[in-house]
Design an enzyme around this catalytic site. Structure first.
Site, mmCIF file in Angstrom:
data_model
loop_
_atom_site.group_PDB
_atom_site.id
_atom_site.type_symbol
_atom_site.label_atom_id
_atom_site.label_comp_id
_atom_site.label_asym_id
_atom_site.label_seq_id
_atom_site.Cartn_x
_atom_site.Cartn_y
_atom_site.Cartn_z
ATOM 1 N N ARG A 168 0.811 -1.222 0.000
ATOM 2 C CA ARG A 168 0.000 0.000 0.000
ATOM 3 C C ARG A 168 0.844 1.271 0.000
ATOM 4 N NH1 ARG A 168 -4.070 -0.729 4.665
ATOM 5 N NH2 ARG A 168 -2.674 -2.416 5.288
ATOM 6 N N THR A 175 2.349 -13.483 11.981
ATOM 7 C CA THR A 175 3.333 -12.909 12.912
ATOM 8 C C THR A 175 4.065 -13.985 13.741
ATOM 9 O OG1 THR A 175 1.402 -12.364 14.289
ATOM 10 C CG2 THR A 175 2.444 -10.563 13.127
ATOM 11 N N ARG A 195 24.829 23.395 3.224
ATOM 12 C CA ARG A 195 24.886 22.030 2.703
ATOM 13 C C ARG A 195 25.981 21.238 3.421
ATOM 14 N NH1 ARG A 195 25.761 22.798 -3.327
ATOM 15 N NH2 ARG A 195 25.932 20.525 -3.204
ATOM 16 N N LYS A 248 28.740 25.231 1.072
ATOM 17 C CA LYS A 248 28.912 23.773 0.988
ATOM 18 C C LYS A 248 30.357 23.417 1.243
ATOM 19 C CE LYS A 248 30.503 21.532 -2.154
ATOM 20 N NZ LYS A 248 31.023 20.876 -3.374
ATOM 21 N N ALA A 285 28.647 41.099 -1.082
ATOM 22 C CA ALA A 285 27.440 40.592 -1.741
ATOM 23 C C ALA A 285 27.773 39.952 -3.085
ATOM 24 C CB ALA A 285 26.460 41.736 -1.947
ATOM 25 N N ASN A 323 33.932 26.672 -8.158
ATOM 26 C CA ASN A 323 34.676 25.505 -7.672
ATOM 27 C C ASN A 323 34.640 24.330 -8.628
ATOM 28 O OD1 ASN A 323 31.906 25.193 -7.201
ATOM 29 N ND2 ASN A 323 32.269 23.719 -5.576
ATOM 30 N N SER A 365 35.755 45.119 -6.020
ATOM 31 C CA SER A 365 34.442 44.618 -6.439
ATOM 32 C C SER A 365 34.447 44.242 -7.913
ATOM 33 C CB SER A 365 33.388 45.701 -6.243
ATOM 34 O OG SER A 365 33.377 46.099 -4.906
HETATM 35 C C1 UD1 Z 1 -1.348 -7.150 14.301
HETATM 36 C C2 UD1 Z 1 -1.906 -7.932 15.490
HETATM 37 C C3 UD1 Z 1 -3.150 -7.216 16.017
HETATM 38 C C4 UD1 Z 1 -2.779 -5.802 16.408
HETATM 39 C C5 UD1 Z 1 -2.111 -5.074 15.244
HETATM 40 C C6 UD1 Z 1 -1.563 -3.770 15.731
HETATM 41 C C7 UD1 Z 1 -1.390 -10.288 15.053
HETATM 42 C C8 UD1 Z 1 -1.926 -11.581 14.639
HETATM 43 N N1 UD1 Z 1 -2.246 -9.267 15.042
HETATM 44 O O1 UD1 Z 1 -2.334 -7.175 13.292
HETATM 45 O O2 UD1 Z 1 -3.678 -7.884 17.143
HETATM 46 O O3 UD1 Z 1 -3.927 -5.105 16.849
HETATM 47 O O4 UD1 Z 1 -1.006 -5.839 14.734
HETATM 48 O O5 UD1 Z 1 -1.096 -3.024 14.654
HETATM 49 O O6 UD1 Z 1 -0.243 -10.209 15.442
HETATM 50 N N2 UD1 Z 1 4.727 -9.600 9.630
HETATM 51 C C9 UD1 Z 1 5.746 -10.374 9.167
HETATM 52 N N3 UD1 Z 1 5.472 -11.577 8.617
HETATM 53 C C10 UD1 Z 1 4.200 -12.064 8.532
HETATM 54 C C11 UD1 Z 1 3.159 -11.251 8.988
HETATM 55 C C12 UD1 Z 1 3.454 -10.031 9.541
HETATM 56 O O7 UD1 Z 1 6.919 -9.989 9.242
HETATM 57 O O8 UD1 Z 1 4.045 -13.177 8.036
HETATM 58 C C13 UD1 Z 1 5.033 -8.309 10.228
HETATM 59 C C14 UD1 Z 1 4.508 -7.151 9.394
HETATM 60 O O9 UD1 Z 1 5.484 -6.679 8.519
HETATM 61 C C15 UD1 Z 1 4.176 -6.120 10.435
HETATM 62 C C16 UD1 Z 1 3.795 -6.928 11.648
HETATM 63 O O10 UD1 Z 1 4.359 -8.217 11.464
HETATM 64 O O11 UD1 Z 1 5.318 -5.334 10.767
HETATM 65 C C17 UD1 Z 1 2.295 -7.020 11.886
HETATM 66 O O12 UD1 Z 1 1.671 -7.690 10.820
HETATM 67 P P1 UD1 Z 1 0.282 -7.224 10.230
HETATM 68 O O13 UD1 Z 1 -0.105 -8.141 9.176
HETATM 69 O O14 UD1 Z 1 0.336 -5.765 9.892
HETATM 70 O O15 UD1 Z 1 -0.675 -7.451 11.472
HETATM 71 P P2 UD1 Z 1 -2.061 -6.767 11.758
HETATM 72 O O16 UD1 Z 1 -3.119 -7.435 10.958
HETATM 73 O O17 UD1 Z 1 -1.949 -5.318 11.647
#
Ligand code: UD1
Ligand code: CA
Length: 456
Positions: free
Chosen positions: A18, A88, A323, A341, A370, A376, A413
């Protein structure tokens, strides 16, 4: 706290489609630092005083760019690939090798949750130290839609129900899962290994460890952390919102440390901006990475500054551009519409109006008039301009580098200076002026006649 060892696992295998970007989601910057970099910094801060701390980062397939970005901040981070995005809990298990080594505390945090604060991580770990087996970082969002709900009974957390699996009654709960979790190292691996993908998304949910732990009679609690600590970034609108929150935090911190911001909401800092007390910053100033400002400096409105060391009691702007490599000595001035810079500006030196000073050193108390330009660059290579102290460079002078101007020199100048000027010399690098008496009157008559002949 110090006696406890800690493993932190950052989940950063998010797809981030997204963001509509060719770059990994966690590499999008806030205040010039990738999202995941903010998380790494908070984690480092929270474990700075630890006996032993380890950092594991779970990345998606071939995410070398993420490894590089994290490696720059934490040289000892270990990386694990999650080849398929199955949830997760599955992601945490990608770092099984790290979990196999015992740590007292195991922290699981998300790479796309950049505003997590050191204090919240510490608060979770304190609960572990007090005997909790799992600590969930809960929060109370204005709109809980989409978040897992925290189911509590008698002050204990018994389950986390994902929105999709929640009943209408459960959806009314406003205490939500921030996603970040701290686990007792003795139980972490076995609890996570027990997770199944028996839910409406078919994913392995880390959140399921709560109900397992509860069933085993373990001590599971939720803490209440400020909302912004757990906001996750999924698109560029949320990225901008997080940037705004970060900036608001930083402005407040800077002001409380003794810096005057006349219109704080218009001043933008980088993640590493360092400003001493008694600096005044006027409205609409932007700081890029690597800037330090010493006490007594005044940064006037509409200045853009990056990679600069600004000395004490200096004056910068309005409308100045500093810079990388700009180093302003004490009491020096860089005024309106000046660009500096890779240049050292001596103590008390002044570049007040409309100049470009690049690849240069300017001695103390020299005045640059001024419109002075250091030439450079020849289109291929860059060259150095060296100006001594107490010199006076007349307005609209071009200094064609490489060139050296001695101490106490006076440059007329409008000069174009291509050769070395010895100490205390007067340098004139321009054609001589010629005055032709009454010639202006003659020209005017001639031109008037031409115009009259056309209008006939
Ligand atoms: C998760 C929580 C939810 C919580 C919310 C808060 C779980 C199951 N759910 O949901 O309870 O309210 O976060 O924002 O944990 N990721 C991986 N690999 C995977 C899946 C996810 O690395 O296979 C990482 C994602 O990149 C992200 C994080 O884990 O950084 C959370 O995953 P996401 O899918 O966004 O979980 P939510 O549905 O938001
Ligand atoms: Ca999320």
């Amino acid at each position: 706290m110090t006696s406890r060892s800690c493993l932190t696992i950052i989940l950063a295998a998010g797809e981030g489609t997204r963001m509509k970007s060719s770059m990994s989601k966690v590499l999008h910057p806030i205040a010039g630092l990738p999202l995941v970099g903010h998380v790494v910094k908070a984690v480092q801060g929270a474990s700075a005083d630890n006996a032993a701390s380890a950092l594991a980062v779970v990345v998606g397939r071939g995410a070398e760019d993420v490894q590089k970005a994290v490696g720059k901040i934490n040289g000892s981070a270990r990386f694990y690939e999650q080849r398929e995005r199955l949830g997760t809990a599955h992601a945490v298990l990608a770092a099984r090798e790290a979990l196999n080594t015992h740590h007292d505390d195991v922290l699981v945090v998300f790479g796309d949750t950049p505003l997590i604060e050191e204090q919240s991580l510490r608060a979770a770990r304190e609960k572990l130290a007090d005997g909790a087996d799992i600590v969930v970082m809960g929060f109370r969002p204005e709109n809980p839609t989409g978040y897992g709900r925290l189911i509590e009974e008698a002050g204990k957390l018994v389950a986390i129900i994902e929105e999709k699996d929640a009943s209408a009654e459960q959806r009314k709960i406003t205490f939500c899962n921030g996603g970040l979790m701290a686990l007792n190292g003795r139980h972490a691996l076995s609890l996570i290994e027990a997770v199944k993908n028996d839910n409406s998304k078919g994913e392995y949910y880390l959140t399921d460890v709560v109900k397992f732990a509860h069933a085993q009679g373990l001590n599971v609690v939720a803490i209440d952390v400020p909302v912004e600590n757990v906001i996750g970034i999924n698109n560029r609108a949320e990225l901008a919102e997080a940037e705004a929150l970060w900036q608001a935090r930083k402005r407040r911190e800077v002001m409380l440390s003794g810096v005057t911001l006349i219109a704080p909401e218009t001043v933008f800092f980088a993640h590493d901006t360092q400003i001493d007390a008694d600096v005044v910053i006027e409205p609409n100033v932007f700081f890029g990475a690597k800037v330090t400002v010493a006490s007594g400096a005044v940064i006037h409105a509409f200045s853009h500054i990056e990679g600069a060391v600004i000395g004490a009691d200096t004056s910068v702007g309005p409308f100045a551009r500093l810079r990388p490599g700009a180093r302003l000595g004490e009491k020096s001035k860089v005024g309106n519409f000046c660009e500096v810079k890779n240049a050292e500006i001596g103590i008390g030196a002044k570049i007040n109006h409309l100049s470009y000073i690049g690849d240069s050193t300017i001695g103390h108390d020299t005045n640059v008039g001024a419109g002075v330009i250091t030439c450079n660059y020849d289109g291929y290579n860059k060259f150095q301009t060296v100006i001594g102290s107490n010199a006076f460079i007349g307005s609209n002078t071009s200094l064609v580098a490489p060139v050296t101007i001695g101490n106490g020199v006076y440059v007329a100048s409008g000069s174009v200076i291509t050769e070395e000027v010895p100490d205390n010399a007067l340098a004139l690098g321009r054609s001589r002026q010629v005055n032709k008496a009454e010639r202006a009157t003659v020209l005017r008559e001639k031109y008037k006649a031409i115009k009259a002949s056309k209008n006939k």
